[in-house]
Design a protein around this motif. Structure first.
Motif, PDB file in Angstrom:
ATOM      1  N   ARG A   1       0.830  -1.199   0.000  1.00 50.03           N
ATOM      2  CA  ARG A   1       0.000   0.000   0.000  1.00 50.03           C
ATOM      3  C   ARG A   1       0.874   1.263   0.000  1.00 50.03           C
ATOM      4  NH1 ARG A   1      -3.265  -2.917   4.554  1.00 50.03           N
ATOM      5  NH2 ARG A   1      -5.059  -3.803   3.439  1.00 50.03           N
TER       6      ARG A   1
ATOM      7  N   GLU B   1     -10.183   0.995   3.444  1.00 50.02           N
ATOM      8  CA  GLU B   1     -10.374   1.187   2.009  1.00 50.02           C
ATOM      9  C   GLU B   1     -10.752   2.626   1.664  1.00 50.02           C
ATOM     10  OE1 GLU B   1      -9.769  -0.846  -0.516  1.00 50.02           O
ATOM     11  OE2 GLU B   1      -8.962  -2.269   0.951  1.00 50.02           O
TER      12      GLU B   1
ATOM     13  N   GLN C   1      -7.369   4.653   0.929  1.00 51.11           N
ATOM     14  CA  GLN C   1      -6.296   4.096   0.114  1.00 51.11           C
ATOM     15  C   GLN C   1      -5.679   5.109  -0.858  1.00 51.11           C
ATOM     16  OE1 GLN C   1      -4.808   1.029   0.648  1.00 51.11           O
ATOM     17  NE2 GLN C   1      -6.108   1.368   2.427  1.00 51.11           N
TER      18      GLN C   1
END
Length: 347
Positions: free
Chosen positions: A196, A277, A280
């Motif tokens: 990520r 989420e 992100q």
């Protein structure tokens, strides 16, 4: 001095503001910092005008400034009342105006690679804000700049800033922790997902660009982000620099949440870990406008090395970090997570 300009930094004694003032002074400009002075002194070559911009404490915080025009004013506040008051007092005397905003103004942080086409948060209606409405407050400050200056200002929406002197402990956690682990021989607790985003811009690069772009008369809105990187790149750079070659203990998002570890920042967090989420895109932002505007960034290794110097000054084994786990807590969590995985027959 030939080519010398007058630069006023509203701030100038704290981290980014101090770096802006230092770069401007090093370039030979006449630099004034308007600040309370509680965060430190003005950098060498810059003059400090001590003033508190709070309405309650100072009737006119700008009265002590020289009665002159300014080639450049750099404003860093996130308090809308401060921004409005500064523009009222100084805009007519400023040839160029730079407002340092934040990527936190965007309402949708879920889009990986998102840019200026993302919607903004609603502007805060109050002149004073707390940290819970930081993004909304920055939007209100941007709007105040637009009202006073029209298109004649540079609004720099910065991403996460890193480097020597970072007061947030976020980027510094990883290189500091790798250095400490290299010394004590213990493992390093990391998220299982290190693919990520972990995007940062070096404070020195950002400060130098703000001065140069501001004095050059650049206007418009720029997303002043560094290159897109992953958390794996950040950790790997820290491991290489510190010589850490010990084991990693990988923890799933569920493991970390089950043990009460929070994301990204704050007490008992795993710094820069972002599993939600809805966030992100926060550290995977499009940096094309920054590149087009001339923001030049140094290699990640240089930012990591500068940050390690700062971490060593603060103390690698310090407790109560603003971001990250205390070492004893980390080792305990790593042992428990590794033990649970072994009992489940997992590697």
């Amino acid at each position: 001095m030939t080519g010398s300009k007058t630069v006023l930094v509203l701030g100038g004694t704290a981290w980014l503001g101090g770096a802006v003032a230092r770069h401007a002074a090093a370039a030979g400009h006449e630099v004034t910092c308007l600040a309370r002075g509680r965060s430190g002194s003005a950098p060498p070559g810059a003059r400090l005008v001590a003033a508190d911009r709070s309405r309650d404490s100072t009737p006119d915080p700008y009265a002590a400034l020289p009665d002159q025009d300014w080639d450049l004013v750099v404003e860093l506040t996130w308090q809308p009342g401060f921004a409005v008051r500064a523009l009222t007092a100084l805009s007519d005397r400023a040839r160029h105006w730079v407002y340092v905003s934040s990527g936190s103004v965007y309402a949708d942080q879920s889009v990986v690679g998102g840019g200026q086409d993302l919607p903004l948060l609603g502007a805060l209606s109050s002149p004073m804000a707390d940290g819970e409405v930081y993004g909304e407050a920055k939007v209100a400050c941007e709007q105040a700049v637009a009202v006073a200056r029209g298109a004649d200002a540079l609004v720099a929406r910065s991403g996460l800033i890193a480097g020597y002197g970072d007061p947030s402990d976020r980027f510094g956690y990883w290189v500091g922790r790798c250095a400490l682990a290299a010394e004590d021989g213990g493992p390093l607790l990391v998220p299982e997902r290190t693919d990520r985003g972990a995007q940062v811009v070096d404070v020195e690069d950002l400060a130098a660009w703000l001065v140069h772009a501001g004095l050059a008369g650049r206007t418009g809105t720029v997303d002043a982000y560094g290159p897109r990187r992953t958390l794996e790149e950040v950790i790997a750079a820290a491991e290489w620099l510190t010589g850490f070659a010990g084991p990693r203990v990988e923890a799933t998002d569920e493991d970390l949440r089950a043990h009460g570890v929070t994301e990204f920042m704050g007490p008992r967090s795993l710094a820069l870990w972002m599993a939600d989420e809805a966030w992100q895109g926060f550290a995977t932002h499009d940096d094309h406008s920054a590149v087009a505007a001339g923001l030049v960034t140094r290699p990640l290794a240089e930012t990591t090395a500068a940050t390690l110097l700062w971490e060593r000054e603060l103390g690698l084994g310090r407790t109560g970090r603003r971001a990250g786990l205390d070492r004893d807590d980390e080792l305990d969590l790593a042992a428990r997570i590794r033990g649970r995985r072994r009992s489940a027959g997992l590697p």
